[in-house]
Scaffold this active site. Structure first.
Site, PDB file in Angstrom:
ATOM      1  N   GLN A 168       0.740  -1.210   0.140  1.00 27.00           N
ATOM      2  CA  GLN A 168      -0.216  -0.055   0.048  1.00 27.00           C
ATOM      3  C   GLN A 168       1.101   1.139   0.100  1.00 27.00           C
ATOM      4  OE1 GLN A 168      -3.611  -0.337   0.122  1.00 27.00           O
ATOM      5  NE2 GLN A 168      -2.885  -2.651  -0.421  1.00 27.00           N
ATOM      6  N   ALA A 178     -11.681   3.174   4.130  1.00 31.01           N
ATOM      7  CA  ALA A 178     -10.703   2.116   3.592  1.00 31.01           C
ATOM      8  C   ALA A 178      -9.911   2.888   2.478  1.00 31.01           C
ATOM      9  CB  ALA A 178     -11.580   1.136   2.694  1.00 31.01           C
ATOM     10  N   HIS A 179      -8.985   2.028   1.637  1.00 30.23           N
ATOM     11  CA  HIS A 179      -7.982   2.733   0.752  1.00 30.23           C
ATOM     12  C   HIS A 179      -8.638   3.375  -0.298  1.00 30.23           C
ATOM     13  CE1 HIS A 179      -7.016  -1.707  -0.591  1.00 30.23           C
ATOM     14  NE2 HIS A 179      -8.333  -1.384  -0.257  1.00 30.23           N
ATOM     15  N   ASN A 180      -8.249   4.406  -0.963  1.00 32.50           N
ATOM     16  CA  ASN A 180      -8.717   4.936  -2.062  1.00 32.50           C
ATOM     17  C   ASN A 180     -10.006   5.491  -2.013  1.00 32.50           C
ATOM     18  OD1 ASN A 180      -6.527   2.815  -3.080  1.00 32.50           O
ATOM     19  ND2 ASN A 180      -6.409   4.289  -4.456  1.00 32.50           N
TER      20      ASN A 180
END
Lengths: 341, 341, 341
Positions: free
Chosen positions: A195, A236-238
């Site tokens: 990540q 969460a990511h993005n």
């Protein structure tokens, strides 16, 4: 801190009805107000309390013309009262400067009037803007940037490569920039996807306690200007969250989802990954959003549906036991009719 | 870091179609890729982007034979790309050694090349394995053991008597070994049951941010090899989670429940205590599991049921308002028929 | 620690059947018990295990008169056993005194036999009562007061002006006194309402890990005597929780709601703001409570309803696909009847 009604009215742009020289030093809700305290009424149904309150002054809307008690008339009483709260109970700023035990690594760029608390650790090449306050026991990772006038409460964790703009408030226990949750299943094992993206947090964002905001896989997780996030929320990511959106406690937003501007996600709602929530959407408490939602829609339930439909369905469900009964009864009547043939 | 396609292809076991001497230094998704960057296509529907991408190279599956842009053919493009991410953006390891402010109590056994960050506290008789990195502000309790090659991010809390194996990653704010929630009601009061058990975490486990894993009352709370846990998850005392299971954000697992191998618990799901979830089970997002689930089943909804049944019920619910209407209509038609008798 | 059955029986007020001189040093569940260990049976269905257990002694209820293995008869076997757990595995108290790296600011009032761990920071004018243990890396804000015999685990964050009474246990990562989530929308922006109230936590409260308890806007957020809160729970500003209530993991309680005495909120339940939950209410796991609940009621489901009604509705839902089918069939039969007319 003691202030006269004259001073207060000037600061909040209000008009006094009564004795302007009266002094107050406490702020309190109207039901508990006593002498020496100022309070407010924003809800018309509380107006009768004007007759009985012990408060020394009440902030009211302009429609309220007079009362036994001195008034300050303003456009928005609750907003004005909230300003008075800060005037009478000023924010107690920690001592300016870097605490002798704080570790400021080489290449860190500190602005003017920065405060860094005991046992905080600022890694190399980080940058902290003017007037920003970092409380004790905070970690700021390598190369992360924090803008001006921010408030970073004790035990916040900001990992490397995070960018935080100005006037951002982050409450304790919150983790910004932890790895997104990404694995590739291959030959019966989960392989971690590095990540290596960032987190970007724009101006005037406030983030509650024990929130988690993961860094992007690539690119950025992006919290835009004016977003307010309550406690224990998972981003969460993005994920992208649009300007001025409100995310209430214990909400979860899954990876790569885009939330529009001025959206409200009420408490404990969940949003799946890779969808779009349009501008101005309201997602009800505890709703589970499984597909994209067009702008300016209210959705609720699980799976989330337009609110009117969800209410209709919910009402149908409530009447379900009686429907079962009715159908059984109709069945008998049909059997009767059939026999008689 | 800059690498030639030749070097990259060698490292990921791929075959180059095009100029092997081209150098890349950025990794990015295909839609944002520019010159000097490498990207990938794993989803067949993105193949048309090969015509228009500005990337200097694209990692593709072996079926893709040629394109305008240089290719690296591999078996699993996303997996190969994720390896390239780590090559071009290497993990920035903290300085080796014990920071002068870290407290390593007496009787602590430190392996080789261990890194312990500022203001971390390692209590007596703890053991830290070779190459393990402990970031700043971490607490490791008395007698706890951490294996080799682990990554313990800032502000992790590991209480006494916890056993963590090798290659384990624990993200910030996570609490391992807090007391399980156990009381005995007696004469109108809750009496605390001492929680004297342990937590055991096996190899290759990754645990997200702000997770809580309680220690056992007696015996152990047990996270087996390869389990991946996302943020804000609650694992209660005496829970067992089988190998390679995936626990997504905000899930809660109640006391003494046993989760099998290769299980997926999707986001915000909840599992009651004292049940068994069989190997290979998939629990849908937000599902509430109230009883044991046999192996290789997909369950969803609340209370969780086999997924096909849950979908059927959900579809029935959607058509419920029209069912109410239809039944009212049928009732009238029956009344008509009865009258005509 | 080794103890004879005689010593143990005296301490827990039990009666020995068998050899009182036998010594035990381990506590364990009956299925895993071996020689040298003591265990218990509280559930009648485990009585057959008395025949086969390897334990050196078993704590049983008074109804159990004899067995092959030595017994200690008591009124409440699990309660007695939990006392034995603490006797044989005593709580390992940290070293008394203030660690040289702990920062105790001026005007802090420390009681007798206080322990303050490494890198903890106690701000000005805080007060810590006798025998209270503060583990490492804890933050206690300006003017906060903690009573006697409390246990504050590593990395707890207590902000300014919080009042904690005696015998309170707070687990790691928990945040007490963060700002409540309050904004006033005005001219398209959210204006923060200062949160100048307090948090009051009474005697004998236990709070799990990574919990968040917000300070009040005005007045206090109030956790009354004997309340037990599990991990990852959210308590919003101005909430009141009555004596001896139990709040299980991942529950959220919204602002200004009042929870009565002896209430149970089961895991992942949510309660909206500004309502009252009566004394003795049980809210089922995952329930969503949208309006006030009268005392001594059991509610479940979403929206939460009386449990019996919720069960009836749930049963109706399960039979819904067959109801649709039956109605279609009845419709045909009606059409038949109508044709024959």
């Amino acid at each position: 801190m003691k202030k006269s009604l004259r001073e207060i009215a000037e600061l909040i742009g209000g008009k006094i009805v009564g004795d302007a020289s009266i002094e107050v030093e406490g702020v309190v809700e109207i039901k508990e107000a006593r002498k020496g305290e100022i309070t407010f009424i924003s809800d018309i149904k509380h107006l009768p309390l004007l007759e009985t309150t012990q408060a020394s002054a009440v902030i009211v809307s302009r429609e309220v013309k007079e009362a036994k008690v001195p008034l300050i008339q303003v456009e928005n009483p609750y907003l004005a009262f909230s300003q008075v709260m800060r005037i009478l109970v000023p924010y107690q700023k920690p001592t300016e400067g870097v605490h002798p035990t704080a570790i400021v690594s080489k290449g860190v760029d500190l602005g003017k009037k920065v405060s860094i608390g005991a046992y905080s650790m600022i890694e190399e090449k980080a940058r902290i803007g003017d007037n920003t306050i970092i409380y004790p026991l905070v970690y700021v990772g390598r190369g992360s940037r924090i803008g001006k006038d921010c408030l970073i409460y004790p035990q916040v964790m900001i990992r490397e490569g995070v960018k935080i703009a100005s006037r951002v408030i982050i409450h304790s226990g919150t983790v910004i920039g932890s790895d997104g949750f990404g694995y590739i299943p291959h030959e019966g094992k989960q392989h971690k996807v590095p990540q290596i993206g960032r987190v970007v947090i724009e101006d005037d964002v406030e983030i509650g306690a024990n929130v988690t905001i993961d860094r992007a896989t690539l690119g950025k997780t992006w919290i835009k200007r004016g977003v307010k996030i309550d406690n224990l929320v998972q981003i969460a990511h993005n994920v992208v969250i649009g300007e001025d959106s409100i995310i209430i406690a214990q909400v979860g937003v899954s990876g790569s989802t885009e939330i529009g501007k001025g959206v409200t996600l009420a408490g404990q709602a969940g949003v799946v990954g890779h969808i779009k929530i349009g501008d101005g959407v309201i997602v009800g408490g505890r709703a589970g959003v499984l597909k994209s939602v067009p702008p300016n829609t209210v959705v609720s339930g699980y799976p989330a549906r337009p609110h009117a439909q969800a209410k209709r369905i919910e009402a149908s469900i409530l009447r379900l036991p009686e429907l079962h009964k009715l159908v059984r009864e109709l069945k008998k009547r049909i059997e009767e009719l059939e026999k008689k043939k």
